[in-house]
Structure formats: C-alpha cells, structure tokens
Design a protein around this motif. Structure first.
Motif: not given
Length: 324
Positions: A1-8
């Motif tokens: 499972m790829l963990k994503i952090g969104i900027v904005g």
C-alpha cells in the motif's frame, strides 16, 4: 500500500484526493496545509495536517508526495520531497523555465526517484483515439491540425497569483500548456513556431494567442484565450490526415472519410469521479493518477508524460512568454 501525502488542498488537491479514493493500492494519509480553507478541508477528509513536507515525512509513513500548490511553489516543494527520499507527483506546469525543470528531473534521477507531472489531457479517451490514429497510420499521414482551448478570464483568481506572470506564467503556462504537451507527445518536437497575441492595455499579459507549429510536412495551429468576457470553456481539435479528417468537438470524436457518412465514436469513460471544483465529473484524473501510481509500484518512468516532452514544452512556453 503506497502512502500519499498531498501538499495543498485547494481545488486541484481536492480533485486528487477524491480520485485516490477509487485507486487500489494507495492511501492519502496526510496533507501539508498553509491556509484556513485547506485546514478545514483536511479535517473534513480526516487527514492529519502539517505546515511543511519535512514534518509530514518525519511523522508519517509517506511513499509519495503529491504537490498541488500554485506553480511558483512547485520547485521548492519538489526539491524538498526529493531530498527527503520520496517519489513526487506535481501538477502542471512543473516550472516556468527550462533550467528549473531540468534541475528537478536531474535531482530525481540522481536519487533514483520518480517524478511525474500532471498533464491530465494525456489521459482522456479522445487523446487516446488521436494518438492511436497517428501511430497506426490507418488514415495515412497527418497533414494539418487545429487545436482550440478558450475560456473567460478565471475570475475566481482575478486578484491572485494566477494573473502574475512571475508566479503563473499566465495564459501560455496555465492554458496552452495542455495542447502543447499533447502536440509534442503525439507529433514530436516542432521544427519551428511563431505566434501572434493580443491583450487589453490595462493588463500586463496577453488575453489571446494564435500559435503556429511546423513539422516535416505537417502544420498545426493553436488558438488559446482568456477572454475578458463571460465565455464558456471550449476545448476541441481537428486533424486532417491523408484519408480522413478526425475532429473532437468537445463532446464527440467524429471521423470523416471519403464517400462515407461521418462516424461518431462512442468513447465511454471508465471510472467517473466528481471533481469537487468547476469541472464536471470525469475519468481523466483517475486515469492519470492510476497510471502514476502503477509506474511507482513498477519502478518505471511514465511513457505518457516523459521528461523530454515536459522540458520541451516548458522551453517553448518560456520563449513565447519572454517575447511578450
């Protein structure tokens, strides 16, 4: 499972978040938010928020940083994320000059990381149809093309960064970028180009452009505009081949051939996701982000949005804007 952090978590960040909910094998776990509105949206989505990428990466298990900020912030955030050892997805345009774009790609390659740029028009059904028509040669060689992308002034940002040349690159980088990237990816690098533009005296940018790209035995004209009028968004194209004319009128792909009735192709979208902004539900962002996530899992670069086409597009748009 790829963990994503969104900027904005503005408009485009919201679009990305909503589409990730439909993509298997990934999960948005946190966001960098620097406005009250973004903070409120993150709370609505149940995301932990941070003030910067470094603190987000330090406190969360992040594989991918997805950057959806205004254009002038892209370089800083991309470099921050790459230096922290994370793959990056960044919205278009990657930068406003070739030098910055090359620096970011070079850094990614040097660290063995992947960098993807969100040229979403690459992932529509009509683009797939045109790409296959050119590659297969089934209608002969392309001889002439006309691409049109028009809109009224984006009033939602009239007093903001989008109308600042140094921050957004204005119309060439915000609107024309879509058609230029598409043209380069399908037809190659133009041998030459020239343009005319016009604008209001009170504005320090042009409202409308007509750009002519020439290739070997192929001519493509592009019209792009932010009209100072309540003009509906319009995106269409027409390509003349040796044995057909293919047209996308904004809704349908139509093939006109000798001695035959026009054929209207039904190109249903696979997974239609609500955008949450002033765009109708669509599958193009789902297709785009699914492609990028798949590339990351396989450890390969994108064959749809390559380094070469991105940098070529930035270089051309930079030259056009410099000539204003």
């Amino acid at each position: 499972m790829l963990k994503i952090g969104i900027v904005g978590l503005g408009g485009m960040g919201t679009v990305h978040y909503k589409n990730y909910q439909y993509i298997n094998g990934c999960e948005v776990v946190a966001a960098v938010c620097n406005s009250e509105k973004s903070q409120e949206r993150a709370e609505e989505f149940g995301l932990t928020t941070y003030n910067d990428i470094e603190s987000m990466v330090f406190n969360e298990d992040i594989d991918v940083v997805d950057i959806c900020t205004p254009t002038y912030l892209h370089k800083k955030y991309v470099i921050d994320a790459l230096n922290l050892g994370k793959h990056v997805i960044v919205e278009k345009p990657i930068a406003l000059c070739k030098e910055d774009a090359e620096e970011m790609f070079d850094l990614a390659e040097g660290k063995g990381l992947l960098l993807f740029v969100g040229h979403v028009v690459q992932f529509t059904k009509e683009t797939e149809f045109l790409r296959e028509a050119v590659r297969s040669g089934k209608y002969g060689k392309p001889l002439d093309g006309y691409f049109k992308r028009l809109a009224g002034l984006p009033q939602w940002s009239k007093s903001g960064w989008l109308f600042d040349k140094e921050k957004s690159g204005v119309l060439p980088f915000d609107l024309h970028v879509h058609d230029l990237d598409l043209i380069i990816s399908i037809f190659g690098v133009p041998n030459n180009y020239n343009y005319t533009s016009c604008g209001r005296e009170e504005a320090d940018y042009s409202d409308a452009y007509r750009i002519n790209y020439t290739f070997d035995n192929l001519n493509i004209t592009v019209e792009a505009a932010w009209y100072n009028a309540n003009y509906p968004f319009t995106a269409s194209w027409r390509v003349c081949f040796e044995r057909a004319v293919i047209e996308y009128d904004g809704k349908n792909v139509i093939v006109y051939q000798p001695n035959q009735l026009p054929y209207y192709y039904d190109l249903p979208e696979d997974v239609v996701v609500s955008t949450g902004i002033n765009l109708p539900p669509t599958s193009m962002f789902y297709n785009e982000l699914s492609h990028f996530i798949s590339c990351i899992k396989e450890g390969i670069s994108s064959d749809r949005v390559s380094r070469e086409q991105v940098i070529t597009g930035v270089e051309i748009m930079e030259d056009i804007l410099r000539g204003e």
